[in-house]
Design a protein around this motif. Structure first.
Motif, PDB file in Angstrom:
ATOM      1  N   ASP A   5       1.504 -49.319 -49.518  1.00  0.00           N
ATOM      2  CA  ASP A   5       0.126 -49.802 -49.470  1.00  0.00           C
ATOM      3  C   ASP A   5      -0.840 -48.758 -48.922  1.00  0.00           C
ATOM      4  OD1 ASP A   5       0.980 -49.775 -46.857  1.00  0.00           O
ATOM      5  OD2 ASP A   5       0.390 -51.831 -46.400  1.00  0.00           O
ATOM      6  N   ARG A   6      -0.457 -47.493 -48.936  1.00  0.00           N
ATOM      7  CA  ARG A   6      -1.278 -46.424 -48.358  1.00  0.00           C
ATOM      8  C   ARG A   6      -1.580 -45.339 -49.364  1.00  0.00           C
ATOM      9  NH1 ARG A   6      -0.032 -44.121 -43.297  1.00  0.00           N
ATOM     10  NH2 ARG A   6      -1.652 -42.692 -43.934  1.00  0.00           N
ATOM     11  N   ASP A   7      -2.767 -44.793 -49.264  1.00  0.00           N
ATOM     12  CA  ASP A   7      -3.130 -43.583 -49.989  1.00  0.00           C
ATOM     13  C   ASP A   7      -3.003 -42.411 -49.027  1.00  0.00           C
ATOM     14  OD1 ASP A   7      -3.838 -44.636 -52.537  1.00  0.00           O
ATOM     15  OD2 ASP A   7      -5.660 -45.449 -51.640  1.00  0.00           O
ATOM     16  N   TYR A   8      -2.293 -41.380 -49.448  1.00  0.00           N
ATOM     17  CA  TYR A   8      -2.088 -40.192 -48.632  1.00  0.00           C
ATOM     18  C   TYR A   8      -2.872 -39.023 -49.223  1.00  0.00           C
ATOM     19  CZ  TYR A   8       1.849 -42.541 -46.379  1.00  0.00           C
ATOM     20  OH  TYR A   8       2.641 -43.415 -45.686  1.00  0.00           O
ATOM     21  N   PRO A   9      -3.499 -38.225 -48.373  1.00  0.00           N
ATOM     22  CA  PRO A   9      -4.148 -37.024 -48.893  1.00  0.00           C
ATOM     23  C   PRO A   9      -3.097 -36.008 -49.311  1.00  0.00           C
ATOM     24  CG  PRO A   9      -4.274 -37.074 -46.495  1.00  0.00           C
ATOM     25  CD  PRO A   9      -3.655 -38.370 -46.924  1.00  0.00           C
ATOM     26  N   GLN A  16       2.323 -25.056 -54.850  1.00  0.00           N
ATOM     27  CA  GLN A  16       2.929 -26.294 -54.365  1.00  0.00           C
ATOM     28  C   GLN A  16       1.856 -27.336 -54.069  1.00  0.00           C
ATOM     29  OE1 GLN A  16       4.934 -24.559 -50.926  1.00  0.00           O
ATOM     30  NE2 GLN A  16       6.903 -24.966 -51.901  1.00  0.00           N
ATOM     31  N   LEU A  17       2.210 -28.595 -54.245  1.00  0.00           N
ATOM     32  CA  LEU A  17       1.351 -29.716 -53.883  1.00  0.00           C
ATOM     33  C   LEU A  17       2.053 -30.484 -52.764  1.00  0.00           C
ATOM     34  CD1 LEU A  17      -1.346 -30.975 -54.743  1.00  0.00           C
ATOM     35  CD2 LEU A  17      -0.055 -32.494 -56.247  1.00  0.00           C
ATOM     36  N   TRP A  18       1.433 -30.537 -51.575  1.00  0.00           N
ATOM     37  CA  TRP A  18       2.027 -31.125 -50.372  1.00  0.00           C
ATOM     38  C   TRP A  18       1.270 -32.365 -49.932  1.00  0.00           C
ATOM     39  CZ3 TRP A  18       6.126 -29.433 -47.264  1.00  0.00           C
ATOM     40  CH2 TRP A  18       6.708 -28.213 -47.646  1.00  0.00           C
ATOM     41  N   MET A  19       1.994 -33.311 -49.345  1.00  0.00           N
ATOM     42  CA  MET A  19       1.374 -34.417 -48.637  1.00  0.00           C
ATOM     43  C   MET A  19       0.720 -33.847 -47.382  1.00  0.00           C
ATOM     44  SD  MET A  19       3.323 -37.576 -46.766  1.00  0.00           S
ATOM     45  CE  MET A  19       3.701 -38.556 -48.183  1.00  0.00           C
ATOM     46  N   ALA A  20      -0.522 -34.216 -47.125  1.00  0.00           N
ATOM     47  CA  ALA A  20      -1.265 -33.643 -46.001  1.00  0.00           C
ATOM     48  C   ALA A  20      -1.296 -34.577 -44.791  1.00  0.00           C
ATOM     49  CB  ALA A  20      -2.687 -33.295 -46.442  1.00  0.00           C
ATOM     50  N   GLU A  21      -0.301 -35.426 -44.686  1.00  0.00           N
ATOM     51  CA  GLU A  21      -0.185 -36.362 -43.572  1.00  0.00           C
ATOM     52  C   GLU A  21       1.277 -36.760 -43.458  1.00  0.00           C
ATOM     53  OE1 GLU A  21      -1.965 -40.687 -43.432  1.00  0.00           O
ATOM     54  OE2 GLU A  21      -3.570 -39.210 -43.258  1.00  0.00           O
ATOM     55  N   ASN A  22       1.733 -37.136 -42.279  1.00  0.00           N
ATOM     56  CA  ASN A  22       3.115 -37.574 -42.109  1.00  0.00           C
ATOM     57  C   ASN A  22       3.354 -38.904 -42.821  1.00  0.00           C
ATOM     58  OD1 ASN A  22       3.663 -35.367 -40.518  1.00  0.00           O
ATOM     59  ND2 ASN A  22       3.442 -36.465 -38.591  1.00  0.00           N
ATOM     60  N   LEU A  23       4.547 -39.055 -43.353  1.00  0.00           N
ATOM     61  CA  LEU A  23       4.922 -40.280 -44.044  1.00  0.00           C
ATOM     62  C   LEU A  23       4.910 -41.452 -43.075  1.00  0.00           C
ATOM     63  CD1 LEU A  23       5.920 -41.349 -46.812  1.00  0.00           C
ATOM     64  CD2 LEU A  23       8.246 -40.977 -45.999  1.00  0.00           C
ATOM     65  N   GLU A  50       2.867 -48.923 -32.765  1.00  0.00           N
ATOM     66  CA  GLU A  50       2.259 -48.741 -34.087  1.00  0.00           C
ATOM     67  C   GLU A  50       0.735 -48.699 -34.024  1.00  0.00           C
ATOM     68  OE1 GLU A  50       2.235 -50.726 -38.551  1.00  0.00           O
ATOM     69  OE2 GLU A  50       3.434 -51.647 -36.978  1.00  0.00           O
ATOM     70  N   ALA A  51       0.131 -49.491 -33.147  1.00  0.00           N
ATOM     71  CA  ALA A  51      -1.332 -49.539 -33.074  1.00  0.00           C
ATOM     72  C   ALA A  51      -1.924 -48.175 -32.735  1.00  0.00           C
ATOM     73  CB  ALA A  51      -1.774 -50.573 -32.051  1.00  0.00           C
ATOM     74  N   THR A  52      -1.275 -47.443 -31.865  1.00  0.00           N
ATOM     75  CA  THR A  52      -1.788 -46.129 -31.468  1.00  0.00           C
ATOM     76  C   THR A  52      -1.349 -45.031 -32.420  1.00  0.00           C
ATOM     77  OG1 THR A  52      -1.778 -46.787 -29.153  1.00  0.00           O
ATOM     78  CG2 THR A  52      -1.859 -44.428 -29.609  1.00  0.00           C
ATOM     79  N   TYR A  53      -0.072 -44.998 -32.772  1.00  0.00           N
ATOM     80  CA  TYR A  53       0.488 -43.858 -33.494  1.00  0.00           C
ATOM     81  C   TYR A  53       0.635 -44.076 -34.996  1.00  0.00           C
ATOM     82  CZ  TYR A  53       1.406 -42.362 -28.785  1.00  0.00           C
ATOM     83  OH  TYR A  53       1.254 -42.004 -27.480  1.00  0.00           O
ATOM     84  N   GLY A  54       0.337 -45.277 -35.464  1.00  0.00           N
ATOM     85  CA  GLY A  54       0.444 -45.571 -36.884  1.00  0.00           C
ATOM     86  C   GLY A  54      -0.815 -45.243 -37.652  1.00  0.00           C
ATOM     87  N   ALA A  55      -0.975 -45.879 -38.787  1.00  0.00           N
ATOM     88  CA  ALA A  55      -2.056 -45.558 -39.721  1.00  0.00           C
ATOM     89  C   ALA A  55      -3.436 -45.838 -39.151  1.00  0.00           C
ATOM     90  CB  ALA A  55      -1.868 -46.355 -41.013  1.00  0.00           C
ATOM     91  N   ASN A  56      -3.550 -46.763 -38.232  1.00  0.00           N
ATOM     92  CA  ASN A  56      -4.874 -47.170 -37.771  1.00  0.00           C
ATOM     93  C   ASN A  56      -5.528 -46.202 -36.797  1.00  0.00           C
ATOM     94  OD1 ASN A  56      -4.691 -49.493 -39.285  1.00  0.00           O
ATOM     95  ND2 ASN A  56      -3.647 -50.591 -37.646  1.00  0.00           N
ATOM     96  N   GLY A  61       2.331 -41.243 -38.201  1.00  0.00           N
ATOM     97  CA  GLY A  61       3.414 -41.652 -39.094  1.00  0.00           C
ATOM     98  C   GLY A  61       4.638 -42.092 -38.313  1.00  0.00           C
ATOM     99  N   LEU A  62       5.666 -42.469 -39.051  1.00  0.00           N
ATOM    100  CA  LEU A  62       6.923 -42.880 -38.444  1.00  0.00           C
ATOM    101  C   LEU A  62       7.808 -41.673 -38.176  1.00  0.00           C
ATOM    102  CD1 LEU A  62       7.532 -45.975 -40.691  1.00  0.00           C
ATOM    103  CD2 LEU A  62       7.606 -46.049 -38.199  1.00  0.00           C
ATOM    104  N   LEU A  63       8.699 -41.838 -37.221  1.00  0.00           N
ATOM    105  CA  LEU A  63       9.748 -40.854 -36.948  1.00  0.00           C
ATOM    106  C   LEU A  63      11.030 -41.437 -37.535  1.00  0.00           C
ATOM    107  CD1 LEU A  63       8.855 -40.122 -33.222  1.00  0.00           C
ATOM    108  CD2 LEU A  63       8.281 -38.729 -35.229  1.00  0.00           C
TER     109      LEU A  63
END
Length: 190
Positions: A5-9, A16-23, A50-56, A61-63
């Motif tokens: 449910d996420r769009d990643y830059p 190369q084309l890289w994800m610009a954010e952690n999964l 999750e509230a601090t270190y997640g998408a919001n 991202g997750l470890l």
């Protein structure tokens, strides 16, 4: 690029084309233990927050533990054409910025508030010091980031890339035990 449910830059660096954010992908049955059993969690937000270190908020991202790397490498969980990068693909990226001894600043976020993180984000890859999980403890948020590769290491390990604030310039590689947890970036198939 959309995953779940996420769009990643994404960012193009050389060829190369890289994800610009952690999964930050959660999927069913993400309780994969070191031997493939489903008895323990396989991915965590730093400090289980999750509230601090997640998408919001910080988008750290997750470890993920190393078994997740294996699952992502050999499963059908990722968008078509994307995968966890190999050591060789990381090397192409590092070489584009002058090699492992000098490539860290252009890959690291310039916006991260930690003093001495030393990022210029010239690449727009935006590596932040998301920390890691080892021995059931969360470590080094704000000072280090470990990012998995899909290349197996020796024994029960996967090769990983280590970004640290000291020395700022260098990206180190070492084998990270599969039961430990680190960030994941994706790269597009060539």
């Amino acid at each position: 690029m959309r995953i779940g449910d996420r769009d990643y830059p994404v960012v193009k660096i050389g060829n190369q084309l890289w994800m610009a954010e952690n999964l930050d992908l959660k999927w069913p049955d993400l309780k994969i233990g070191i031997n493939g059993e489903t008895q323990e969690d396989a991915a965590w937000y730093y400090a289980n927050d999750e509230a601090t270190y997640g998408a919001n908020e910080l988008r750290a991202g997750l470890l993920y533990n190393g078994i997740c790397v294996y699952s992502l490498r050999d499963g059908n969980l990722l968008p078509e054409g994307w995968h966890v990068p190999t050591v060789d693909e990381w090397q192409v990226l590092l070489d584009y910025y002058g090699g492992a001894n000098v490539a860290a600043p252009p890959l690291k976020s310039a916006d991260y508030e930690s003093q001495q993180w030393g990022g210029t984000n010239l690449s727009r890859l935006n590596v932040i010091p998301a920390g890691y999980r080892m021995d059931s403890q969360f470590k080094e948020f704000g000072t280090a980031s470990i990012v998995w590769t899909s290349t197996p290491g020796l024994g029960n390990t996967w090769a990983a890339k280590y970004f640290n604030k000291i020395p700022v310039e260098k990206v180190r590689q070492y084998d990270h035990y599969r039961y430990r947890a680190a960030s994941i970036r994706l790269v597009k198939n060539l």
